[in-house]
Enzyme design. Structure first.
Site, PDB file in Angstrom:
ATOM      1  N   THR A  81     -14.444 -21.491  -1.083  1.00  0.00           N
ATOM      2  CA  THR A  81     -13.259 -21.456  -1.429  1.00  0.00           C
ATOM      3  C   THR A  81     -14.388 -20.881  -2.856  1.00  0.00           C
ATOM      4  O   THR A  81     -15.327 -21.185  -2.454  1.00  0.00           O
ATOM      5  CB  THR A  81     -12.731 -22.695  -2.283  1.00  0.00           C
ATOM      6  OG1 THR A  81     -11.353 -22.518  -3.666  1.00  0.00           O
ATOM      7  CG2 THR A  81     -13.148 -23.373  -2.869  1.00  0.00           C
ATOM      8  N   HIS A  98       1.282 -24.485  -7.168  1.00  0.00           N
ATOM      9  CA  HIS A  98       0.312 -22.844  -7.453  1.00  0.00           C
ATOM     10  C   HIS A  98       1.884 -22.301  -7.589  1.00  0.00           C
ATOM     11  O   HIS A  98       2.431 -22.037  -8.241  1.00  0.00           O
ATOM     12  CB  HIS A  98       0.908 -23.128  -6.062  1.00  0.00           C
ATOM     13  CG  HIS A  98      -0.519 -23.425  -4.639  1.00  0.00           C
ATOM     14  ND1 HIS A  98      -0.266 -23.937  -4.203  1.00  0.00           N
ATOM     15  CD2 HIS A  98      -2.138 -23.403  -5.011  1.00  0.00           C
ATOM     16  CE1 HIS A  98      -1.334 -24.548  -3.844  1.00  0.00           C
ATOM     17  NE2 HIS A  98      -1.853 -24.032  -4.218  1.00  0.00           N
ATOM     18  N   TYR A 104     -12.952 -30.988  -6.323  1.00  0.00           N
ATOM     19  CA  TYR A 104     -12.061 -30.137  -5.238  1.00  0.00           C
ATOM     20  C   TYR A 104     -13.232 -28.795  -4.694  1.00  0.00           C
ATOM     21  O   TYR A 104     -13.955 -29.314  -3.347  1.00  0.00           O
ATOM     22  CB  TYR A 104     -11.004 -29.771  -5.334  1.00  0.00           C
ATOM     23  CG  TYR A 104     -11.168 -28.425  -4.631  1.00  0.00           C
ATOM     24  CD1 TYR A 104     -10.087 -28.315  -3.126  1.00  0.00           C
ATOM     25  CD2 TYR A 104     -10.706 -26.734  -5.053  1.00  0.00           C
ATOM     26  CE1 TYR A 104     -10.140 -27.157  -2.384  1.00  0.00           C
ATOM     27  CE2 TYR A 104     -10.538 -26.069  -3.864  1.00  0.00           C
ATOM     28  CZ  TYR A 104     -10.152 -26.970  -2.968  1.00  0.00           C
ATOM     29  OH  TYR A 104     -10.197 -25.705  -2.030  1.00  0.00           O
ATOM     30  N   ASN A 128     -11.296 -36.897   3.007  1.00  0.00           N
ATOM     31  CA  ASN A 128     -10.799 -35.741   3.181  1.00  0.00           C
ATOM     32  C   ASN A 128     -11.986 -35.222   3.803  1.00  0.00           C
ATOM     33  O   ASN A 128     -11.777 -34.239   4.721  1.00  0.00           O
ATOM     34  CB  ASN A 128     -10.088 -35.806   3.238  1.00  0.00           C
ATOM     35  CG  ASN A 128      -8.136 -36.149   2.873  1.00  0.00           C
ATOM     36  OD1 ASN A 128      -8.316 -36.075   4.492  1.00  0.00           O
ATOM     37  ND2 ASN A 128      -8.069 -37.346   2.448  1.00  0.00           N
TER      38      ASN A 128
END
Ligand code: UDP
Length: 335
Positions: free
Chosen positions: A116, A188, A140, A91
């Site tokens: 990030t 989260h 990630y 992705n």
């Protein structure tokens, strides 16, 4: 300005899309709705599609006369990236390659990229400036750092103006209670604590109390989505076809897991039962932004600088939308 917002139905993407509309820009969201919500975007501003579909992206950009791209679409679960890196590499890296290819074909030469703070990872220096060494500690974070480099290389070779925005922890909800955080599965911290406060979960799992931090729990910098959105608007206006920029977006204040739980207890007036657990794989001990560059160079100002501000808006959303958005329909059914 005509702006394509990939991942525009997601939590941060849709907040930015709404802000762009408020500012008089002309954005269109492009989202496969695998994580995003149809209800998070005005119907006439949503195109359902996948970033892997280069041809669809290129023709959409040409048809709509797109001038700039804000690229949010990505796989974002840190834990899942450890157990299923294929999904993240496909992705995030292959998906961005497809997007950049489509942008070249459609001659779109400006972009913002949602990177990030996780790319700083294990760097112990706090707060983190844009020059801090990038030491990603999860698949990630490694995909996000790889994409930063992909964008830099494309900019050199083919001409592309870009601004990389390294977010700290996006949180909060719209002030009017209409839009907020709704992930499935939810992983989260703030939404999970609020679910416990609502009695929808028995307790909150605290992932690790033996980190090298004052209370032993991980420290993060929780930044409100409305403040993230205003940073994007400032950044896109400052991005020309020759821009090569990077900004942190965070408040500059870190809060530990325990401090977040305490803020939630204060805002909700309810006690949060805890379950102390092992560390979660891929988590960095502490990530706190130095947002000075964003403030001085782009004149960024926060509306929600404290953890309490953030939790108050999130709690209003959770109370008015206990089940989240009402629209969760499989992507295939909408395509
Ligand atoms: N966390 C936790 N319990 C939970 C969810 C999260 O202790 O149920 C911790 C997590 O280990 C991290 C912090 O809360 O240290 C923020 O996690 P979140 O998933 O919200 O954001 P991330 O920092 O992973 O992007």
């Amino acid at each position: 300005m005509k702006i394509l917002v990939t991942g525009g139905a997601g939590f941060v993407g849709s907040a930015c899309l709404r802000h762009l509309i408020d500012q008089g820009a002309d954005p269109v969201a492009y989202d496969n709705l695998s994580l995003g919500h149809r209800d998070a975007v005005p119907a006439d501003r949503l195109v359902v599609g996948d970033i892997a579909d280069t041809a669809k992206l290129a023709s959409l950009m040409k048809e709509r006369g797109i001038e700039a791209v804000m690229h949010f679409a990505a796989a974002t679960y840190v834990g899942e990236s450890v157990t299923n890196p294929d999904h993240h590499y496909r992705n995030n890296i292959a998906g961005t390659l497809s997007l950049l290819t489509a942008m070249r074909e459609a001659k779109v030469d400006r972009m913002l990229f949602s990177s990030t703070c996780a790319t700083y990872g294990l760097n112990p220096k706090m707060p983190m400036s844009e020059e801090s060494e990038q030491v990603p500690c999860s698949p990630y974070a490694r995909t996000k750092l790889a994409v930063e480099w992909m964008i830099r290389d494309f900019a050199e070779a083919y001409g592309l103006g870009f601004t990389l925005l390294r977010y700290f922890n996006a949180a909060g909800a719209d002030a009017d209670g209409s839009h907020g955080e709704d992930h499935d599965p939810e992983t989260h911290l703030i939404p999970l604590v609020l679910r416990v406060a609502q009695g929808r979960m028995d307790s909150l799992k605290v992932f690790g109390t033996d980190y090298p931090t004052p209370d032993g729990t991980c420290i993060r910098d929780y930044v409100h989505t409305a403040d993230l959105a205003s940073a994007h608007w400032l950044a896109i206006q400052a991005t020309t076809p020759t821009t090569r920029e990077v900004f942190n977006i965070g408040t500059g204040d870190g809060n530990s897991v325990m401090e977040v739980i305490k803020a939630c207890e204060e805002v909700t007036g309810r006690e949060i039962p805890l379950e102390i657990c092992e560390r979660r794989p891929g988590d960095a001990p502490a990530l706190v932004a130095d947002p000075k560059k964003l403030k001085t160079k782009l004149g960024w100002k926060m509306k929600y600088p404290t953890i309490r501000d953030v939790v108050e808006t999130a709690w209003a959303w959770h109370e008015s939308h206990p089940q989240g958005y009402a629209d969760r329909v499989p992507a295939a059914a909408n395509a």
